[in-house]
Design a protein around this motif. Structure first.
Motif, PDB file in Angstrom:
ATOM      1  N   PRO A 115      80.426 -62.154  56.288  1.00 49.72           N
ATOM      2  CA  PRO A 115      79.004 -62.466  56.228  1.00 49.72           C
ATOM      3  C   PRO A 115      78.262 -61.625  55.194  1.00 49.72           C
ATOM      4  N   GLY A 116      77.465 -62.296  54.382  1.00 48.22           N
ATOM      5  CA  GLY A 116      76.629 -61.610  53.395  1.00 48.22           C
ATOM      6  C   GLY A 116      77.288 -61.425  52.040  1.00 48.22           C
ATOM      7  N   GLN A 117      78.579 -61.725  51.916  1.00 51.97           N
ATOM      8  CA  GLN A 117      79.264 -61.527  50.633  1.00 51.97           C
ATOM      9  C   GLN A 117      78.686 -62.480  49.570  1.00 51.97           C
ATOM     10  N   PRO A 118      78.106 -61.928  48.482  1.00 54.82           N
ATOM     11  CA  PRO A 118      77.593 -62.828  47.451  1.00 54.82           C
ATOM     12  C   PRO A 118      78.719 -63.460  46.632  1.00 54.82           C
ATOM     13  N   VAL A 119      78.655 -64.748  46.455  1.00 57.78           N
ATOM     14  CA  VAL A 119      79.662 -65.469  45.663  1.00 57.78           C
ATOM     15  C   VAL A 119      78.946 -66.408  44.698  1.00 57.78           C
TER      16      VAL A 119
END
Ligand code: M6R
Length: 369
Positions: free
Chosen positions: A269-273
């Motif tokens: 959750p929250g990982q920018p891609v």
């Protein structure tokens, strides 16, 4: 002279449209592509049966983009290799191999040594270079200069778009000569190329401030992933390299199709891609596959930043942020999609108060192996 910009990198990103336009200048006449520097070399190009592109870093990513155009328009098999890997094995090359090197500085030792090695093995060599009279072009049988103007910032930006432009011109020049592409196709492709500078300008004028603001908002991010497919894959690699170079944030680029083969384990959750989305007009299939990748990572909590063409509504329900690029043919999208990524990296470095022109541990031109 930074010309009023806060950094050379900012100035050089603003010069991306001219870098393309100047590289095209004098090489397209009424829809016919011909590169005056290559006059007299028709037999060389007719006699090859294979192309190997060698370069390092950003120039190698330009080569990866160029591979698609070279194969499509010349129908010759093309491999792209990192220059420093190339000469430490026993590559199968000879007089019918064309080794195309790409280097902004023309002084990169890894690339120079690979060019020399190729020459000694009897291959033909062509240098795509941004620096008149540099060592690599001097060591090559043929030269196609990029006209990006001097690039001062360590992070390569305007040279990258100029390198792709030169590769496309080369592909059209050689393809036409070998009868692999029709005159009418070249005319249309040349028109597409000529439209690129104003499309880059559109991004710079309409989205620069917003992307910089967005980048500043992400200043505390610890890791960013980039996904792309087809020509979007090298753009993902370039986006990641630029970010790590000037912001020191961990960044990795992946081929979107690899997700399930490992990288999806990184998604939490929250990982920018960042996802480079191919045009649905060019290939509905490719587009659908990338949208489904977006859904997969979104379902695992990723924060999705889509780089997508104007009007692509399919990404909207799944993207937290959409960075728009103008409509273009599939091979021309990389020249546009990379621009928001350059602005993003620069904006984030600026927000962290870092010196974008002189990142730690790096030199503009790597003249040692
Ligand atoms: O001068 P060159 O194009 O041969 O340089 C190749 C790489 O060292 C260069 O692109 C490097 O990766 C840049 N710092 C990337 O921004």
């Amino acid at each position: 002279d930074k010309g009023g910009w806060p950094s050379f990198m900012a100035k050089e990103v603003s010069e991306e449209p001219e870098a393309v336009a100047n590289t095209l200048r004098g090489r397209i006449h009424d829809g016919v592509v011909s590169i005056p520097e290559l006059d007299g070399l028709d037999d060389l190009f007719r006699g090859i049966d294979r192309i190997i592109v060698i370069a390092c870093g950003t120039a190698a990513y330009a080569g990866m983009v160029g591979k698609y155009a070279l194969e499509q328009w010349t129908r010759l098999p093309v491999d792209v290799e990192l220059a420093h890997e190339f000469r430490y094995r026993d590559p199968v090359i000879g007089p019918s191999t064309l080794v195309v090197s790409i280097s902004q500085s023309g002084e990169t030792m890894d690339t120079l040594m690979a060019v020399k090695f190729a020459r000694e093995a009897g291959a033909k060599t062509l240098s795509i270079c941004n620096t008149q009279g540099a060592t690599i072009p001097r060591e090559s049988d043929a030269i196609v200069y990029t006209h990006a103007g001097p690039e001062v910032a360590v992070a390569s930006t305007k040279a990258f778009v100029a390198q792709i432009t030169a590769l496309y011109l080369l592909a059209l020049h050689v393809g036409r000569l070998r009868g692999a592409v029709s005159a009418s196709a070249v005319e249309e492709l040349a028109r597409e190329l000529e439209a690129v500078p104003s499309k880059i300008t559109w991004i710079l004028e309409n989205d620069r401030a917003r992307i910089e603001e967005f980048a500043a908002w992400m200043a505390d991010t610890r890791s960013v992933l980039f996904l792309g497919r087809h020509v979007g894959y090298p753009i993902a690699l370039e986006g990641a390299l630029k970010l790590k170079e000037i912001t020191y944030i961990h960044a990795e680029g992946f081929a979107a199709g690899e997700l399930k083969h490992g990288p999806i384990a990184l998604i939490e959750p929250g990982q920018p891609v960042f996802v480079i989305v191919p045009s649905p007009r060019a290939s509905a299939l490719l587009h659908a596959k990338v949208v489904s990748n977006i859904q997969e990572i979104r379902a695992r909590g990723a924060r999705v930043i889509a780089v997508a063409e104007e009007g692509d509504a399919a990404v909207l329900p799944f993207a937290d942020e959409v960075l728009r690029i103008p409509l273009a043919g599939p091979l021309f999208e990389p020249l546009l999609a990379v621009v928001p990524l350059h602005i993003f990296a620069m904006g984030l470095a600026g927000a962290k108060g870092l010196d974008v022109d002189q990142p730690r541990n790096l030199a503009k031109s790597v003249t040692v192996e």
